[in-house]
Design an enzyme around this catalytic site. Structure first.
Site, PDB file in Angstrom:
ATOM      1  N   HIS A 231      49.314   2.648  18.243  1.00 23.55           N
ATOM      2  CA  HIS A 231      50.007   1.340  18.310  1.00 23.55           C
ATOM      3  C   HIS A 231      49.118   0.283  18.970  1.00 23.55           C
ATOM      4  O   HIS A 231      49.607  -0.661  19.581  1.00 23.55           O
ATOM      5  CB  HIS A 231      51.327   1.439  19.084  1.00 23.55           C
ATOM      6  CG  HIS A 231      52.207   2.544  18.624  1.00 23.55           C
ATOM      7  ND1 HIS A 231      53.236   2.367  17.732  1.00 23.55           N
ATOM      8  CD2 HIS A 231      52.200   3.872  18.918  1.00 23.55           C
ATOM      9  CE1 HIS A 231      53.843   3.531  17.496  1.00 23.55           C
ATOM     10  NE2 HIS A 231      53.219   4.459  18.201  1.00 23.55           N
TER      11      HIS A 231
ATOM     12  N   SER B 293      26.773 -20.006  16.435  1.00 27.11           N
ATOM     13  CA  SER B 293      27.630 -21.104  16.020  1.00 27.11           C
ATOM     14  C   SER B 293      26.811 -22.388  16.069  1.00 27.11           C
ATOM     15  O   SER B 293      25.929 -22.538  16.914  1.00 27.11           O
ATOM     16  CB  SER B 293      28.819 -21.191  16.975  1.00 27.11           C
ATOM     17  OG  SER B 293      29.328 -22.510  16.987  1.00 27.11           O
TER      18      SER B 293
ATOM     19  N   LYS C  61      27.720 -18.353  21.347  1.00 27.70           N
ATOM     20  CA  LYS C  61      28.397 -17.409  20.464  1.00 27.70           C
ATOM     21  C   LYS C  61      27.485 -16.444  19.723  1.00 27.70           C
ATOM     22  O   LYS C  61      26.366 -16.748  19.359  1.00 27.70           O
ATOM     23  CB  LYS C  61      29.263 -18.162  19.454  1.00 27.70           C
ATOM     24  CG  LYS C  61      30.429 -18.816  20.154  1.00 27.70           C
ATOM     25  CD  LYS C  61      31.590 -19.044  19.268  1.00 27.70           C
ATOM     26  CE  LYS C  61      32.271 -17.766  18.893  1.00 27.70           C
ATOM     27  NZ  LYS C  61      33.382 -18.047  17.995  1.00 27.70           N
TER      28      LYS C  61
ATOM     29  N   GLU D  65      32.945  -9.083   9.570  1.00 26.80           N
ATOM     30  CA  GLU D  65      34.069  -9.902   9.080  1.00 26.80           C
ATOM     31  C   GLU D  65      34.061  -9.998   7.550  1.00 26.80           C
ATOM     32  O   GLU D  65      35.104  -9.941   6.903  1.00 26.80           O
ATOM     33  CB  GLU D  65      33.988 -11.310   9.669  1.00 26.80           C
ATOM     34  CG  GLU D  65      34.157 -11.360  11.177  1.00 26.80           C
ATOM     35  CD  GLU D  65      33.815 -12.748  11.707  1.00 26.80           C
ATOM     36  OE1 GLU D  65      34.702 -13.607  11.719  1.00 26.80           O
ATOM     37  OE2 GLU D  65      32.651 -12.967  12.103  1.00 26.80           O
TER      38      GLU D  65
END
Ligand code: ARG
Length: 460
Positions: free
Chosen positions: A153, A274, A280, A287
């Protein structure tokens, strides 16, 4: 646009219709298989006496020249690859090229070409599956004692090791390897010689062309051979299954590389920065794999939906099985390679992982198991441990901080012996059951995995 038909037509087709129906661009993927299929067919025509031996020899020689000169010499302003090859052959050997199409049709040809091409790609994908498995075994061998919380979970459930976690992905990949093996096996039959749908009056030898092309045997029914696309669906389904698992693995990498976790750092070569936020490091490859799994699933769904309403016999609809097939094969092969590269170059933050298991109550089950081992019914043990958890939470401590005295106070059934399984390390070590996270059990798993890795391919 030049076509292989039109004798019976008074008018010519519209440019838009031509363009709408043209498949040369995607067909070029299997130009080589188209030529190889033609070579097998031409040889057979010569050997069975359907055409003269010397005519067959000429055809084979011309086709071999096409193989050598490559696809660049094939015309592009034609309907499809079969037209392109026949036209090029005509330029090389002259009018005898017109005999190549005796006793066959583009319907059996295109099914043969696609199967031959698919078999090669499935083998290449299997190689990538194995390479990724190899990296997973290396990571696992290095991290048999690296602790981290195991989740259910998405909540801390029980402590596990990184090796155990990674090996879970290994076995998923093993199933993919086996599945691809089965797909190759059922795809390895020959439609060639089925002709348009009903066979041919010529005394062809389908056995011979199948053998020449390295296929197991001719497909027994010509109508089935030209109609069916189960090999495309099997491949698309296998690709989507692989992509689903790679997507899940990617999601773990995305999560684990976030600052909140900080469990892993992905290599510069596979991350991006970025344009506005200099701090970043984005896990773009993970992704993209995660997102593009949608394409693989969509491609399976598109072709399955396309097939379900078709009556037997060739239908032009099926021309459109190829772009999604190629897209899914490319995507899967590249995603496997990128996943391997990400794992190969990842830096695992062992301390951060272990820290996450600190005082997270993930050894509560161990306490209950301990009581149950001492003869207390598990239900009752569960209740006692619940009380222990509450006591700790009230005092702001973890289970591992309890003293012998605390334990006695919680229940007369508890003694100090339990303390050694209340640490994540002790908990993990105790899980020695087959397939469990204990280092001794994982060592056995890795040994079994290495045996599979050492075999060539994925024998079932
Ligand atoms: N381009 C066609 C395909 O991929 C080749 C077969 C064409 N057959 C036909 N009867 N028009 O399906």
């Amino acid at each position: 646009m030049r076509k292989l038909w039109g004798g019976a037509f008074k008018g010519s087709s519209s440019d838009l219709a031509d363009e709408f129906g043209q498949s040369i661009e995607s067909d070029l993927r299997f130009w080589r298989e188209d030529v190889e299929g033609s070579i097998a067919h031409a040889k057979m025509l010569g050997e069975t006496g359907i055409i003269l031996k010397k005519e067959a020899n000429l055809l084979v020689k011309g086709l071999k020249q096409i193989l050598k000169e490559g696809s660049d010499k094939l015309p592009r302003d034609v309907e499809d690859i079969h037209t392109a090859v026949e036209e090029r052959l005509g330029k090389i050997v002259g009018p005898v090229a017109g005999k190549l199409h005796t006793a066959r049709s583009r319907n059996d040809q295109v099914a043969t070409d696609t199967r031959l091409y698919l078999l090669k790609r499935l083998a290449a994908i299997q190689v990538e599956v194995k390479a990724l498995q190899g990296v997973i075994v290396t990571v696992s061998s290095d991290h048999k004692n690296t602790l981290l919380p195991g989740f259910t979970h998405q909540q801390h459930a029980q402590p596990i090791t990184l090796a155990f976690h990674q090996m879970a992905h290994f076995w998923a990949l093993q199933r993919h390897g086996w599945r691809l093996e089965q797909v190759s096996e059922v795809s390895g039959y020959s439609p060639l010689g089925a002709a348009a749908l009903a066979g041919t009056p010529f005394p062809i030898s389908r056995k011979q062309t199948a053998k020449e092309l390295g296929l197991t045997a001719p497909i027994p029914n010509a109508l089935d051979a030209t109609s069916e696309r189960s090999y495309v669906l099997d491949a698309l389904h296998s690709c989507s299954q692989i992509m689903i698992d790679l997507s899940r693995l990617s999601q773990e990498l995305v999560l684990w590389s976030s600052p909140e976790f900080g469990w892993v750092q992905l290599d510069d070569s596979l991350t991006t920065g970025s344009s506005i936020m200099p701090q970043k490091r984005n896990p773009d490859m993970a992704e993209l794999i995660r997102g593009r799994a949608a394409k693989a699933i969509g491609n399976y769904s598109a072709v399955a939906t396309m097939m379900q309403g078709l009556i037997l016999g060739y239908n032009r609809d099926t021309q459109d099985d190829k772009p999604p097939l190629f897209e899914s094969l490319d995507l899967t092969e590249r995603s496997l390679a990128l996943t391997r590269m990400m794992l190969e170059t990842a830096t695992w933050n062992v301390e951060a992982m272990e820290q996450s298991t600190d005082r997270d109550f993930s050894t509560a089950t161990d306490m209950a198991d301990y009581l149950a081992r001492n003869g207390i019914p598990f239900r009752q043990a569960h209740e006692i441990v619940g009380k222990a958890v509450r006591t700790c939470q009230e005092r702001g401590i973890g289970l591992e901080d309890l003293t012998g005295k605390d334990l006695k106070k919680i229940s007369s059934k508890l003694d100090e012996g339990v303390l050694k399984v209340l640490t994540p390390k002790g908990s993990v070590k105790s899980r020695t059951s087959e397939g469990g996270t204990g280092p001794s059990a994982v060592t056995k798993q890795i040994a079994a995995a290495k045996k599979h890795l050492a075999k060539s391919g994925f024998p079932t």
